[in-house]
Scaffold this active site. Structure first.
Site, mmCIF file in Angstrom:
data_model
loop_
_atom_site.group_PDB
_atom_site.id
_atom_site.type_symbol
_atom_site.label_atom_id
_atom_site.label_comp_id
_atom_site.label_asym_id
_atom_site.label_seq_id
_atom_site.Cartn_x
_atom_site.Cartn_y
_atom_site.Cartn_z
ATOM 1 C CD GLU A 197 -3.013 -1.315 2.031
ATOM 2 O OE1 GLU A 197 -2.950 -0.527 3.241
ATOM 3 O OE2 GLU A 197 -3.649 -2.527 1.849
ATOM 4 C CG ASN A 219 3.155 8.689 0.755
ATOM 5 O OD1 ASN A 219 2.671 7.849 0.326
ATOM 6 N ND2 ASN A 219 2.694 9.888 0.267
ATOM 7 C CB SER A 220 2.495 2.921 2.895
ATOM 8 O OG SER A 220 1.860 2.056 3.733
ATOM 9 C CG HIS A 440 -15.520 -13.711 6.126
ATOM 10 N ND1 HIS A 440 -15.643 -14.552 5.521
ATOM 11 C CD2 HIS A 440 -16.881 -13.449 6.825
ATOM 12 C CE1 HIS A 440 -16.913 -15.234 5.609
ATOM 13 N NE2 HIS A 440 -17.554 -14.641 6.417
ATOM 14 C CD GLU A 528 -6.292 -2.623 0.106
ATOM 15 O OE1 GLU A 528 -6.043 -3.553 0.804
ATOM 16 O OE2 GLU A 528 -7.177 -1.718 0.789
ATOM 17 C CD GLU A 534 -7.720 1.136 2.574
ATOM 18 O OE1 GLU A 534 -8.921 0.634 2.855
ATOM 19 O OE2 GLU A 534 -6.754 0.319 2.485
#
Ligand code: NOJ
Ligand code: CA
Length: 727
Positions: A197, A219-220, A440, A528, A534
């Protein structure tokens, strides 16, 4: 309908014993169109190498192959009851040299196959193949390297036949190299065993290690397991204009590959994700590795059109795929991500304990989004606008301490909160033609998930859920494995095949990045495995991100990117000061540029209600395609794609730009000649931009034919979308 033929390979020459410096050329393999040539050599020390050329241009210089193996106990030497002494163990050893070639096999393959869903309805799988059978001279152990050369690149893998001297082994490191021919430009995210991410960094190969050390890549939040290399799909561009993409295909029962970059020699070296003890792979023959892939094209558009990764995967494993279908959905989701709602039902933590305290007696926090009334609101809006499904997160007990993994709070995936009436809501949804999508979140308590899986999937079947979004946030307990190691790679596929037994489609977040397995297991409709929308609520993402993902993350399979945000200023409905760095027209363009059979309209119904004319495009756009045309693209700058809907034959066009304003002149020659269409064009208003005026757009219609050109201006962080209707 399959067209298949096996023909002798004319394009291939097996050269035999020609000396070439110290390297003996064993074989040259050419692509079907003759442009790419791969050569297999072996030197005096028995070291095998491969190299790759595009015409006269070197793509991969001679590069090493093989493994470093852990010293192992030999089962044949162990008598049960005997103490295992050091002398029973084989020492650590290289599996990179000391080989002799015992034979080569060549074939050619050409077929057209039909994906269950996809960017086109037919995919051609056409390659020439060379298998080199090797024997380790000192031990007699066998290894085959199988190469497949396509017009758009190379795939190769290591195969270990059964019934041989090598029964099983443990990999300390895979030694595959990709020796690049120069200091190419590249788009990369840092190596990491647990997350992808990140935003992309653009740099020369020589700059990568130092940029990593400066900590300026992505920059995660960096995990403790970020390592000084890059993740794949790793895209490069040569100064001569070739695009090169290194990735892998069919990652099954093996660890995910990273690449260490040598800043001086430009050699990319394989670095596999380790297990909790530091070992990289447990192999029992017969077995094989995933395919190592090098895609090569002379344009960015051709790279987007490459299906090499899918083609290297096995055909569909299921006889009946009638239950698998593309999905356009909304979700009780963005309000929690943005911060105005919560997944948990109560703030009475830790006084509420699963199994001890009845949730009904806990004090609701008043912000629980997955409540009956709110879920009905989403169902109503989704049904009124032709959607297939509504995702509901936070429906099940355990969110009070969902990342703490305490046993009293861990999820069971079957018990709803008191304000979520699973039966009534499903009946309500079904009465309106909507399916609910199950959620889940495993919180990476993977054994706990596996323990509850059968009951959880059965519950879904009972209530008519046919899709699940799963998630793997946090550290993997109890073993301390990494998200991208062999153990987890096996878990993700286990979840997909178990789901298939219940006719459930899977969209897994935080799982390993796709490697084309959706060809074999088409109920894997989404992942993802990259930085999705997000992050616009977690501090923002730069506009160029969406111009790179189609070349990198999407190379292995579709992404649940979750586009469609219309309210860019989150502070209008939450305390969140993060801004969405995109215009509304950009968000519309993503439905065409970011291919997925699973597309979300991620924003809240009340935000769409303010812009129903723009929302019209999200309603109309297809999610499954019979044809795709990659019209104009440059990674990091812009992407323009046209697609024809499967079934209806309707064309859609989408484009996105980075932080620069751009004028796109799009020739409509993909349309049927001689026909007339009404084009509805959604574009940025001239004074729009993603930072200060993201909601300004124009919508207008034009009568067009295949000989017309549409000119649209996209503003910084902007884009456009067009739907065509034949008149
Ligand atoms: C992270 C996922 O990416 C997001 O979509 C999900 O809502 C949260 N985890 C909670 O499961
Ligand atoms: Ca995530």
């Amino acid at each position: 309908m399959k067209k298949m033929m096996l023909v002798p390979v004319l394009a291939m020459m097996v050269l035999g014993c020609q000396e070439q410096a110290e390297r003996e050329s064993i074989a040259v393999l050419k692509s079907p169109d003759g442009r790419l040539a791969m050569e297999f050599t072996i030197d005096g020390s028995g070291k095998p190498e491969y190299s790759l050329k595009y015409g006269e241009e070197t793509v991969v210089r001679p590069s090493g192959m093989g493994f470093l193996l852990r010293g192992v106990m030999q089962a044949s030497k162990i008598n049960y009851g005997d103490p295992i002494t050091k002398t029973d163990a084989l020492p650590e050893r290289t599996f990179t040299d000391g080989f002799r070639v015992i034979g080569t096999d060549t074939t050619s393959f050409d077929e057209v196959w039909e994906p269950v869903w996809g960017e086109e309805s037919e995919i051609r799988n056409h390659y020439n193949e060379l298998a080199v059978r090797l024997e380790k001279e000192t031990t007699g152990e066998l290894m085959t390297v199988r190469f497949r050369l396509y017009d758009d690149g190379l795939g190769f893998r290591y195969e270990f036949p059964g019934m041989q001297k090598l029964d099983y082994f443990v990999i300390k490191e895979e030694m595959t190299e990709f020796a690049m021919s120069g200091d190419h430009f590249s788009w990369w995210i840092p190596g990491d065993y647990d997350t992808q991410e990140y935003e992309y960094t653009e740099s020369r190969l020589s700059e990568i290690p130092s940029l990593f050390e400066l900590g300026v890549c992505g920059n995660s939040s960096q995990t403790p397991f970020a390592m000084n290399g890059v993740q794949t799909s790793f895209l490069m561009k040569t100064d001569s204009g070739l695009y090169i993409n290194v990735h892998e295909a069919a990652l099954v029962d093996y660890s995910c590959m990273h690449l260490m970059v040598d800043p001086e020699t430009f050699v990319l070296r394989t670095h596999l994700t380790p297990d909790a003890q530091g070992w990289k792979g447990y192999m029992q023959t017969p077995c094989n590795t995933p395919w190592r892939t090098v895609q090569v094209t002379d344009s960015a558009e051709k790279m987007l059109a490459s299906r090499l990764i899918l083609n290297l995967n096995e055909p569909c494993a299921y006889d009946d795929v009638s239950w698998i279908h593309p999905v356009k959905y909304m979700g009780v989701w963005w309000e929690m991500i943005a911060g105005s709602g919560s997944w948990s039902y109560t703030d009475d933590f830790p006084s509420v304990k699963l199994g001890e305290t009845d949730y009904a007696s806990a004090r609701p926090n008043g912000r629980h989004s997955a409540n009956n009334e709110n879920v009905r609101r989403y169902i109503d809006f989704a049904a009124a606008n032709g959607f297939d499904a509504v995702l509901v997160e936070g429906w099940n007990i355990g969110w009070e301490d969902w990342s703490g993994k305490l046993k009293d709070y861990v999820f069971d995936f079957t018990t709803p909160y008191p304000d979520f009436d699973i039966k009534a809501l499903n009946e309500y949804a079904h009465s309106k033609g909507i399916r609910l999508i199950m959620h889940h979140e495993t919180s990476s308590s993977v054994r706990n998930y596996e323990r509850h899986m059968e009951k959880a999937y059965s519950l879904m079947e009972e209530y008519g859920y046919d899709a699940v979004k799963s998630g793997y946030v946090g550290d993997i307990i109890p073993r301390g494995e990494h998200h991208y190691g062999q153990w987890m790679v096996n878990h993700y596929l286990y979840a997909v095949t178990e789901a298939a037994r219940h006719h459930i489609m899977v969209n897994a977040h935080e799982a390993v990045r796709p490697t084309g397995l959706c060809r074999t297991y088409p109920n894997l409709i989404g992942n993802e495995s990259a930085r999705g929308t997000e992050y616009q609520a977690f501090g923002g993402t730069t506009p160029k991100h969406v111009t790179i993902l189609p070349f990198t993350r999407l190379n292995g399979g579709p992404m649940d990117f979750t586009p469609g945000i219309f309210e860019m200023d989150l502070s209008t409905f939450t305390g969140n000061t993060s801004r969405v760095n995109a215009t509304i027209a950009n968000q519309l363009g993503l439905y065409v540029t970011m291919y997925s059979p699973l597309q979300m309209a991620a924003d809240l119904p009340q935000h769409y209600e303010k812009f129903m004319d723009a929302f019209r495009f999200i309603r109309d756009v297809a999610v499954d395609w019979s044809e795709s045309r990659y019209l104009d693209a440059e990674p990091g700058d812009y992407v323009v794609i046209a697609r024809k809907a499967k079934g209806t034959g309707q064309w859609f066009l989408g484009g996105v730009t980075d932080e620069n304003r751009r004028i796109f002149d799009v020739r409509l020659d993909f349309l049927e000649p001689g026909r007339t269409y009404e084009a509805t064009i959604y574009r940025d208003a001239p004074d729009a931009d993603c930072y200060s005026n993201p909601q300004a757009y124009d919508i207008f219609t034009e009568t067009v034919t295949a000989s017309d050109t549409i000119s649209v201006t996209a503003v910084p962080g902007g884009g456009f979308a067009v739907s065509f209707r034949e008149i």
